[in-house]
Write a protein that holds these residues in place. Sequence first.
Motif, mmCIF file in Angstrom:
data_model
loop_
_atom_site.group_PDB
_atom_site.id
_atom_site.type_symbol
_atom_site.label_atom_id
_atom_site.label_comp_id
_atom_site.label_asym_id
_atom_site.label_seq_id
_atom_site.Cartn_x
_atom_site.Cartn_y
_atom_site.Cartn_z
ATOM 1 N N ARG A 1 11.814 3.938 6.650
ATOM 2 C CA ARG A 1 11.869 4.537 5.299
ATOM 3 C C ARG A 1 11.038 3.715 4.309
ATOM 4 O O ARG A 1 11.473 3.409 3.188
ATOM 5 N N SER A 2 9.837 3.369 4.735
ATOM 6 C CA SER A 2 8.976 2.493 3.940
ATOM 7 C C SER A 2 8.338 3.205 2.751
ATOM 8 O O SER A 2 7.916 2.555 1.791
ATOM 9 N N GLY A 3 8.198 4.524 2.854
ATOM 10 C CA GLY A 3 7.510 5.266 1.801
ATOM 11 C C GLY A 3 6.000 5.258 1.948
ATOM 12 O O GLY A 3 5.295 5.882 1.150
ATOM 13 N N VAL A 4 5.483 4.565 2.966
ATOM 14 C CA VAL A 4 4.033 4.520 3.203
ATOM 15 C C VAL A 4 3.634 5.734 4.031
ATOM 16 O O VAL A 4 4.230 6.003 5.076
ATOM 17 N N ARG A 5 2.644 6.466 3.584
ATOM 18 C CA ARG A 5 2.152 7.601 4.366
ATOM 19 C C ARG A 5 0.850 7.232 5.049
ATOM 20 O O ARG A 5 0.194 6.243 4.685
ATOM 21 N N THR A 6 0.471 8.024 6.023
ATOM 22 C CA THR A 6 -0.753 7.764 6.780
ATOM 23 C C THR A 6 -1.749 8.894 6.566
ATOM 24 O O THR A 6 -1.366 10.064 6.480
ATOM 25 N N LEU A 7 -3.030 8.525 6.484
ATOM 26 C CA LEU A 7 -4.100 9.511 6.355
ATOM 27 C C LEU A 7 -5.297 9.059 7.192
ATOM 28 O O LEU A 7 -5.600 7.856 7.247
ATOM 29 N N HIS A 8 -5.956 10.008 7.793
ATOM 30 C CA HIS A 8 -7.192 9.713 8.509
ATOM 31 C C HIS A 8 -8.293 9.391 7.500
ATOM 32 O O HIS A 8 -8.312 9.913 6.379
ATOM 33 N N LEU A 9 -9.214 8.540 7.906
ATOM 34 C CA LEU A 9 -10.347 8.168 7.054
ATOM 35 C C LEU A 9 -11.057 9.384 6.487
ATOM 36 O O LEU A 9 -11.440 9.406 5.314
ATOM 37 N N ALA A 10 -11.248 10.416 7.307
ATOM 38 C CA ALA A 10 -11.959 11.613 6.856
ATOM 39 C C ALA A 10 -11.263 12.279 5.685
ATOM 40 O O ALA A 10 -11.916 12.819 4.783
ATOM 41 N N GLN A 11 -9.928 12.246 5.677
ATOM 42 C CA GLN A 11 -9.188 12.905 4.609
ATOM 43 C C GLN A 11 -9.381 12.203 3.268
ATOM 44 O O GLN A 11 -9.450 12.862 2.224
ATOM 45 N N ILE A 12 -9.459 10.897 3.283
ATOM 46 C CA ILE A 12 -9.700 10.165 2.037
ATOM 47 C C ILE A 12 -11.138 10.366 1.576
ATOM 48 O O ILE A 12 -11.404 10.619 0.394
ATOM 49 N N LEU A 13 -12.080 10.291 2.509
ATOM 50 C CA LEU A 13 -13.488 10.450 2.137
ATOM 51 C C LEU A 13 -13.807 11.866 1.673
ATOM 52 O O LEU A 13 -14.744 12.070 0.891
ATOM 53 N N ALA B 1 0.828 -1.213 0.000
ATOM 54 C CA ALA B 1 0.000 0.000 0.000
ATOM 55 C C ALA B 1 0.861 1.261 0.000
ATOM 56 O O ALA B 1 1.947 1.298 0.586
ATOM 57 N N GLU B 2 0.339 2.284 -0.655
ATOM 58 C CA GLU B 2 0.952 3.615 -0.599
ATOM 59 C C GLU B 2 0.514 4.367 0.648
ATOM 60 O O GLU B 2 1.240 5.219 1.159
ATOM 61 N N VAL B 3 -0.711 4.050 1.105
ATOM 62 C CA VAL B 3 -1.328 4.810 2.191
ATOM 63 C C VAL B 3 -1.947 3.861 3.207
ATOM 64 O O VAL B 3 -2.641 2.905 2.838
ATOM 65 N N LEU B 4 -1.695 4.136 4.483
ATOM 66 C CA LEU B 4 -2.381 3.458 5.574
ATOM 67 C C LEU B 4 -3.443 4.393 6.120
ATOM 68 O O LEU B 4 -3.160 5.553 6.440
ATOM 69 N N VAL B 5 -4.666 3.895 6.233
ATOM 70 C CA VAL B 5 -5.774 4.722 6.717
ATOM 71 C C VAL B 5 -6.351 4.110 7.978
ATOM 72 O O VAL B 5 -6.359 2.884 8.164
ATOM 73 N N ALA B 6 -6.835 4.965 8.885
ATOM 74 C CA ALA B 6 -7.512 4.527 10.103
ATOM 75 C C ALA B 6 -8.425 5.651 10.571
ATOM 76 O O ALA B 6 -8.370 6.770 10.063
ATOM 77 N N GLY B 7 -9.236 5.350 11.560
ATOM 78 C CA GLY B 7 -10.155 6.341 12.105
ATOM 79 C C GLY B 7 -9.645 7.050 13.337
ATOM 80 O O GLY B 7 -10.365 7.859 13.924
ATOM 81 N N ASP B 8 -8.397 6.769 13.732
ATOM 82 C CA ASP B 8 -7.788 7.424 14.896
ATOM 83 C C ASP B 8 -6.370 7.849 14.557
ATOM 84 O O ASP B 8 -5.518 7.023 14.230
ATOM 85 N N ASN B 9 -6.111 9.141 14.667
ATOM 86 C CA ASN B 9 -4.777 9.642 14.359
ATOM 87 C C ASN B 9 -3.727 9.214 15.371
ATOM 88 O O ASN B 9 -2.535 9.176 15.046
ATOM 89 N N SER B 10 -4.126 8.907 16.587
ATOM 90 C CA SER B 10 -3.161 8.467 17.588
ATOM 91 C C SER B 10 -2.498 7.161 17.156
ATOM 92 O O SER B 10 -1.269 7.015 17.229
ATOM 93 N N CYS B 11 -3.306 6.223 16.679
ATOM 94 C CA CYS B 11 -2.754 4.957 16.186
ATOM 95 C C CYS B 11 -1.942 5.171 14.919
ATOM 96 O O CYS B 11 -0.883 4.551 14.736
#
Length: 250
Positions: free
Chosen positions: A230-242, A208-218
């Motif tokens: 240095r995985s290159g995977v970024r994180t985004l909150h569910l709200a940002q994708i939706l 995956a390019e992006v890991l998504v979840a509903g809690d920014n703490s996790c």
Amino acid sequence: MTTAPRVALFATCFNDTMWPEAPRATVALLERLGCTVEFPRAQTCCGQMFTNTGYAEEAAPLVRSFVDVFSSYEYVVAPSGSCVGSIREQHPMLARRAGDRGLEAEVETTAKKVYELSEFIVDVLGVTDVGAYFPHRVTYHPTCHSLRMLHVGDRPLRLLREVRGIDLVDLPNATECCGFGGTFAVKNADTSIAMGADKARHVRETGAEVLVAGDNSCLAHIGGVLGRQRSGVRTLHLAQILASTEEDPA
């Protein structure tokens, strides 16, 4: 819904302080879905940090504050399963411990109006296709509180599957805890890091390019491990994708 619901945004203190993009995306998304969204400026912490570390007496005033700020609204929506879980599960206990029957009754009434974002969209608005566009390979981590306290089930996945352009891939051992757990990560750092490393390994396995979840703490915990690797995977909150349409969220 036949009429636009009046929604109060409970941004949560950690989002407001560290990850304001998530509450901003929540507002944009809910307004796009026809809601009238208000941000009560008097809001503050829900008290979870105090409660989880044994300071129930210190948390009680925050329960009163939450009721005072949000009781008049039709709905309260938060981009955090963790904080919504605290309001539903811990606030009634804290009110009982305080011996305040009036507060107990107010908490019971107010807590019923509080929703995690995916719950509100699916259960109240009756929507799964929010008109999002996100052409990336994504995997979803179900956070412990949303999974075990709120029982949000597959609601976030139902929303993600309707996003145009998305390549949504399953996360191996998805229901395993990431190891954050608030102060657990501080008091049990070695265990927390080991759990985070396991989760990060599973994320990398998905490609995956992006890991998504509903809690920014996790996401901060897992993202920290992924960043150090240095995985290159970024994180985004569910709200940002939706909330994303043609423009990729920063």
